[in-house]
Design a protein around this motif. Structure first.
Motif, PDB file in Angstrom:
ATOM      1  N   VAL A   5       0.832  -1.203   0.000  1.00  0.00           N
ATOM      2  CA  VAL A   5       0.000   0.000   0.000  1.00  0.00           C
ATOM      3  C   VAL A   5       0.865   1.251   0.000  1.00  0.00           C
ATOM      4  N   GLY A   6       1.953   1.218   0.774  1.00  0.00           N
ATOM      5  CA  GLY A   6       2.843   2.371   0.856  1.00  0.00           C
ATOM      6  C   GLY A   6       3.841   2.193   1.984  1.00  0.00           C
ATOM      7  N   GLN A   7       4.431   3.311   2.406  1.00  0.00           N
ATOM      8  CA  GLN A   7       5.406   3.294   3.485  1.00  0.00           C
ATOM      9  C   GLN A   7       4.863   4.017   4.699  1.00  0.00           C
ATOM     10  N   CYS A   8       5.270   3.538   5.873  1.00  0.00           N
ATOM     11  CA  CYS A   8       4.890   4.173   7.126  1.00  0.00           C
ATOM     12  C   CYS A   8       5.519   5.559   7.193  1.00  0.00           C
ATOM     13  N   GLN A   9       4.733   6.561   7.537  1.00  0.00           N
ATOM     14  CA  GLN A   9       5.210   7.936   7.609  1.00  0.00           C
ATOM     15  C   GLN A   9       6.103   8.183   8.819  1.00  0.00           C
ATOM     16  N   GLN A  10       6.082   7.255   9.796  1.00  0.00           N
ATOM     17  CA  GLN A  10       6.892   7.441  10.998  1.00  0.00           C
ATOM     18  C   GLN A  10       8.216   6.679  10.931  1.00  0.00           C
ATOM     19  N   CYS A  11       8.181   5.397  10.543  1.00  0.00           N
ATOM     20  CA  CYS A  11       9.408   4.594  10.583  1.00  0.00           C
ATOM     21  C   CYS A  11       9.918   4.182   9.207  1.00  0.00           C
ATOM     22  N   ASN A  23      -2.657  -3.584   7.152  1.00  0.00           N
ATOM     23  CA  ASN A  23      -1.763  -3.858   8.279  1.00  0.00           C
ATOM     24  C   ASN A  23      -1.148  -2.555   8.762  1.00  0.00           C
ATOM     25  N   GLY A  24      -2.009  -1.661   9.163  1.00  0.00           N
ATOM     26  CA  GLY A  24      -1.587  -0.355   9.642  1.00  0.00           C
ATOM     27  C   GLY A  24      -2.807   0.491   9.927  1.00  0.00           C
ATOM     28  N   SER A  35       1.485  -1.102  11.559  1.00  0.00           N
ATOM     29  CA  SER A  35       0.816  -1.628  12.748  1.00  0.00           C
ATOM     30  C   SER A  35       1.593  -1.326  14.021  1.00  0.00           C
ATOM     31  N   ASP A  36       2.929  -1.453  13.981  1.00  0.00           N
ATOM     32  CA  ASP A  36       3.736  -1.185  15.170  1.00  0.00           C
ATOM     33  C   ASP A  36       3.610   0.277  15.597  1.00  0.00           C
ATOM     34  N   CYS A  37       3.711   1.188  14.654  1.00  0.00           N
ATOM     35  CA  CYS A  37       3.573   2.613  14.968  1.00  0.00           C
ATOM     36  C   CYS A  37       2.136   2.944  15.378  1.00  0.00           C
ATOM     37  N   ALA A  38       1.161   2.240  14.801  1.00  0.00           N
ATOM     38  CA  ALA A  38      -0.245   2.455  15.167  1.00  0.00           C
ATOM     39  C   ALA A  38      -0.465   2.048  16.618  1.00  0.00           C
ATOM     40  N   ASP A  39       0.166   0.940  17.048  1.00  0.00           N
ATOM     41  CA  ASP A  39       0.054   0.516  18.444  1.00  0.00           C
ATOM     42  C   ASP A  39       0.617   1.585  19.372  1.00  0.00           C
ATOM     43  N   ASN A  42      -1.752   4.582  19.468  1.00  0.00           N
ATOM     44  CA  ASN A  42      -2.937   4.320  20.290  1.00  0.00           C
ATOM     45  C   ASN A  42      -2.598   4.345  21.774  1.00  0.00           C
ATOM     46  N   GLU A  43      -1.444   3.799  22.150  1.00  0.00           N
ATOM     47  CA  GLU A  43      -1.026   3.802  23.556  1.00  0.00           C
ATOM     48  C   GLU A  43      -0.797   5.221  24.051  1.00  0.00           C
ATOM     49  N   SER A  44      -0.170   6.054  23.234  1.00  0.00           N
ATOM     50  CA  SER A  44       0.086   7.431  23.662  1.00  0.00           C
ATOM     51  C   SER A  44      -1.220   8.216  23.794  1.00  0.00           C
ATOM     52  N   ASN A  45      -2.190   7.931  22.928  1.00  0.00           N
ATOM     53  CA  ASN A  45      -3.492   8.604  23.040  1.00  0.00           C
ATOM     54  C   ASN A  45      -4.243   8.126  24.279  1.00  0.00           C
ATOM     55  N   GLU A  46      -4.119   6.861  24.643  1.00  0.00           N
ATOM     56  CA  GLU A  46      -4.782   6.357  25.847  1.00  0.00           C
ATOM     57  C   GLU A  46      -4.201   7.021  27.089  1.00  0.00           C
ATOM     58  N   ARG A  47      -2.868   7.202  27.119  1.00  0.00           N
ATOM     59  CA  ARG A  47      -2.220   7.853  28.265  1.00  0.00           C
ATOM     60  C   ARG A  47      -2.656   9.310  28.391  1.00  0.00           C
ATOM     61  N   LYS A  48      -2.907   9.935  27.262  1.00  0.00           N
ATOM     62  CA  LYS A  48      -3.306  11.336  27.234  1.00  0.00           C
ATOM     63  C   LYS A  48      -4.647  11.558  27.940  1.00  0.00           C
TER      64      LYS A  48
END
Length: 50
Positions: A5-11, A23-24, A35-39, A42-48
């Motif tokens: 589909v493409g490349q991850c914008q973060q990694c 898969n993302g 998917s790894d960066c999405a996890d 999501n974790e950082s948004n939950e902490r927020k």
């Protein structure tokens, strides 16, 4: 069927669509992340909101 589909914008990892499932994640700003960066995203948004 596995389709690039493409490349991850973060990694920079490749993001694939496997049998119709992405898969993302696509962020609100339209950025595609794996998917790894999405996890992590999501974790950082939950902490927020705790």
């Amino acid at each position: 069927m596995r389709e690039l589909v493409g490349q991850c914008q973060q990694c920079g990892n490749a993001v694939y669509c496997d049998d119709g499932f992405l898969n993302g994640m696509i962020l609100e700003n339209g950025a595609l992340i794996c998917s790894d960066c999405a996890d992590e995203h999501n974790e950082s948004n939950e902490r927020k909101y705790r």
